[in-house]
Motif scaffolding. Structure first.
Motif, short mmCIF file in Angstrom:
data_model
loop_
_atom_site.label_atom_id
_atom_site.label_comp_id
_atom_site.label_asym_id
_atom_site.label_seq_id
_atom_site.Cartn_x
_atom_site.Cartn_y
_atom_site.Cartn_z
N LYS A 127 42.65 43.77 34.78
CA LYS A 127 42.36 42.28 35.18
C LYS A 127 42.94 41.46 34.34
O LYS A 127 43.44 40.07 34.96
N VAL A 128 43.25 41.51 33.25
CA VAL A 128 43.57 40.22 32.20
C VAL A 128 44.91 40.32 31.64
O VAL A 128 45.48 39.46 30.85
N PRO A 142 42.25 35.10 35.98
CA PRO A 142 41.39 35.98 36.46
C PRO A 142 40.00 35.27 36.36
O PRO A 142 39.70 34.72 35.43
N ASN A 143 39.50 35.18 37.44
CA ASN A 143 37.86 35.02 37.37
C ASN A 143 37.21 36.30 38.02
O ASN A 143 37.83 37.18 38.33
N ILE A 144 35.92 36.06 38.10
CA ILE A 144 34.83 37.31 38.52
C ILE A 144 35.29 37.79 39.66
O ILE A 144 35.26 39.01 40.29
N LYS A 165 30.19 44.49 35.18
CA LYS A 165 30.43 44.86 36.65
C LYS A 165 31.06 46.31 36.62
O LYS A 165 30.71 47.07 37.24
N LYS A 173 30.89 39.63 31.85
CA LYS A 173 30.51 39.85 33.09
C LYS A 173 31.36 40.81 33.78
O LYS A 173 30.91 41.94 34.40
N PHE A 174 32.69 40.90 33.43
CA PHE A 174 33.52 42.01 33.94
C PHE A 174 33.15 43.24 33.48
O PHE A 174 33.26 44.32 34.32
N ILE A 228 37.16 27.45 34.44
CA ILE A 228 38.52 28.26 35.12
C ILE A 228 37.99 29.63 35.11
O ILE A 228 38.75 30.02 36.14
N ASN A 229 37.14 30.19 34.56
CA ASN A 229 37.01 32.02 34.85
C ASN A 229 35.89 32.25 35.38
O ASN A 229 35.52 33.38 35.76
N PHE A 255 33.17 35.50 31.03
CA PHE A 255 33.98 36.23 32.09
C PHE A 255 34.13 38.02 31.61
O PHE A 255 33.86 38.68 32.41
N LEU A 256 34.72 37.97 30.37
CA LEU A 256 34.80 39.40 30.00
C LEU A 256 33.61 40.08 29.93
O LEU A 256 33.49 41.28 30.29
N GLY A 314 33.98 30.23 28.29
CA GLY A 314 34.21 30.87 29.65
C GLY A 314 34.96 32.20 29.69
O GLY A 314 34.55 33.05 30.43
N VAL A 315 35.87 32.48 28.76
CA VAL A 315 36.61 33.71 28.72
C VAL A 315 35.61 34.78 28.29
O VAL A 315 35.68 35.74 28.75
#
Lengths: 341, 341
Positions: A279-280, A136-138, B254, B250-251, A219-220, B247-248, B243-244
């Motif tokens: 999502k994940v 998953p990415n944003i 959001k 940010k998710f 990657i994410n 991402f988490l 990155g993970v």
């Protein structure tokens, strides 16, 4: 429209056949436009089917019997050779004999790959079939290839993985002109190890939208659509991501327990965590795809539950109905023969 | 007790010298038991020091002047050779000349490594200095070595990294008899690539608490204390984790914005996120350590702020006061000469 047939190895993996049969029926009873073939012990499967038989029409469900199973800890090649009638080998054979268009197995992933290599063989021109999965990415999802099939490979394999990754991004994720990044340890050309530096040379001259080296953090973050690497690195990336996500969720849970106030706040926060899980959670996607063989193989997680198996079958149907392998065959047919043979 | 001297390259990195000087003073004014040497443009640094001069005693702070800086995007070896008076090279030279015990640089990490290799050189017996860092796990921290210094290495290097990782776990994290795991793509012996399979053979016969192969998900689950891999894989692991986590977060942010109810709940949840940030924010640790050279080098993140620099200096002090390099020298002195020379 062609009526597709999907075989499911319901004997393998960490969960009992009842759970895997249940997940398979969840989709077969909802979607009558395909045929479901359950591969495994007939008695066990029949008993599960009996629970549904009086309530509903099971005409699109059949059983292919076998008693043999390959266990999670068996050595893949040895196990596949000594158990040609194991559920995973039988499922792959059904695809080989065109009795099924795709198969799903939540078993020993090495054995699933071996079964596909033995029965389905490679699409002409493909050096090494690779495992493709999405992270998953944003914004949407990033394709990761190879997620664990091949270690110690050549730059030519990396080029081929890129081409397959692009087809996956275009045909399955519906991303046009996907951006391909080579996983390395710095964005500049020249950063990396011997394999990545040599691969960079091939990728920059290939007919793909190559954006150069990308780092693990890309990657994410949505900055590329296809991330290509060897299967050793790809499998580690996948497992690290899983590990970090689990760690963070565990840490949050532990931190929430510190006082009543936090526990109360967490109740109101449950919908956010539900969003995140959706999502994940790999179960939402059902499994990874083995790309490059003549047939569709979905490698599901060993701990797949009914929900994961249902989604894996949906995913298999999506791959076959999008004629994924035709695009691979075409790409490798047009491809520079010196690179692929 | 010996009075330690720590040099800080305050000209490199993404942030202006004012921020790096501020962070350095935050610890130097709090702890008068060490000497701080700020390396960089004297005018710029003096101006920053003037802000404190009337309020407090700056007797443990000195400046070593240089105008040259290596930028983040310069090629490390070329830059170090053409700019021997750059702030990072001068800082390393201070350690070489015993005018400092350790140095910290938030600049181009390749240049920092090169500067240390050129000025400090290797501890006898060490084939390749390696970057060591820690990753949070649910209980404490896991040591990751090599986090990015060396690609395309031999199994002997992996063995040496393990030995240095054990010393780090014992002396810095105070973990007794640390469990060492070899990062691979399956727990069983025989799983992995050529490097990891050959390294396994060396590690299982070494005088360390080797627990076998570990997977990416084991880095954060607390099942081992030291994870060893080559620097290509290690750097990717580090960046993927970053990155993970980003991402988490940010998710979640959001998802929280979706409605007022969630926004309110998130306010009550802020202490949980603060806990989490404290656990995972690299700025809490200040930087990674380059192990294996005759001196202590702390490689800080390019975006290091005052808080990160303060912690990096604390970390440098902790390493020198624990006499880390003495243990490495002893270990490699006692070590099988056939493996280390």
């Amino acid at each position: 429209m062609k009526r597709f047939k999907i075989a499911v190895d319901v004997m393998s993996g960490d969960n009992p056949p009842s759970i895997l049969v249940k997940g398979s029926l969840d989709i077969a009873l909802e979607n009558k436009d395909f045929d479901l073939i359950l591969v495994g012990n007939e008695n066990v499967i029949s008993k599960e089917l009996d629970k549904f038989r009086n309530k509903t029409d099971l005409s699109n469900v059949s059983i292919v019997h076998t008693d043999e199973v390959i266990k999670m800890d068996e050595t893949p090649v040895r196990a596949c050779k000594s158990k040609p009638n194991s559920s995973v080998m039988m499922a792959a054979k059904l695809v080989e004999e065109k009795k099924a268009d795709a198969y799903v197995s939540p078993g020993n992933s090495g054995a699933t790959m071996t079964a596909s290599l033995m029965h389905l063989r490679r699409i002409p021109g493909v050096k090494r079939p690779a495992i493709v999965t999405t992270m998953p990415n944003i914004f949407r999802h990033t394709v990761l290839i190879d997620a664990g099939a091949n270690v110690d490979i050549t730059p030519e394999c990396i080029l081929q993985f890129s081409i397959m990754g692009v087809i996956y991004a275009e045909k399955i994720l519906k991303i046009s002109n996907p951006r391909v990044g080579l996983l390395s340890i710095g964005n500049e050309e020249g950063k990396g190890n011997e394999l990545s530096i040599k691969s960079f040379e091939l990728l920059k001259n290939a007919n793909i939208n190559f954006i150069g080296n990308v780092e693990g953090k890309n990657i994410n973050d949505g900055s590329c659509d296809v991330v290509v690497c060897d299967g050793f690195v790809g499998n580690i990336v996948l497992k690290v991501s899983e590990g970090v996500a689990n760690f963070l969720m565990k840490f949050i849970k532990k931190s929430v327990q510190k006082n009543l106030f936090r526990r109360l706040a967490s109740l109101f926060f449950l919908p956010v965590f539900a969003d995140l899980k959706k999502k994940v959670d790999p179960k939402e996607y059902g499994g990874a795809l083995l790309m490059g063989t003549r047939g569709i193989t979905i490698i599901s997680h060993g701990n797949s539950n009914s929900f994961a198996i249902k989604n894996a079958i949906k995913f298999a149907l999506f791959c076959v109905s999008n004629d994924l392998n035709k695009y691979i065959a075409d790409a490798f047919d047009q491809h520079d023969k010196s690179l692929v043979e």
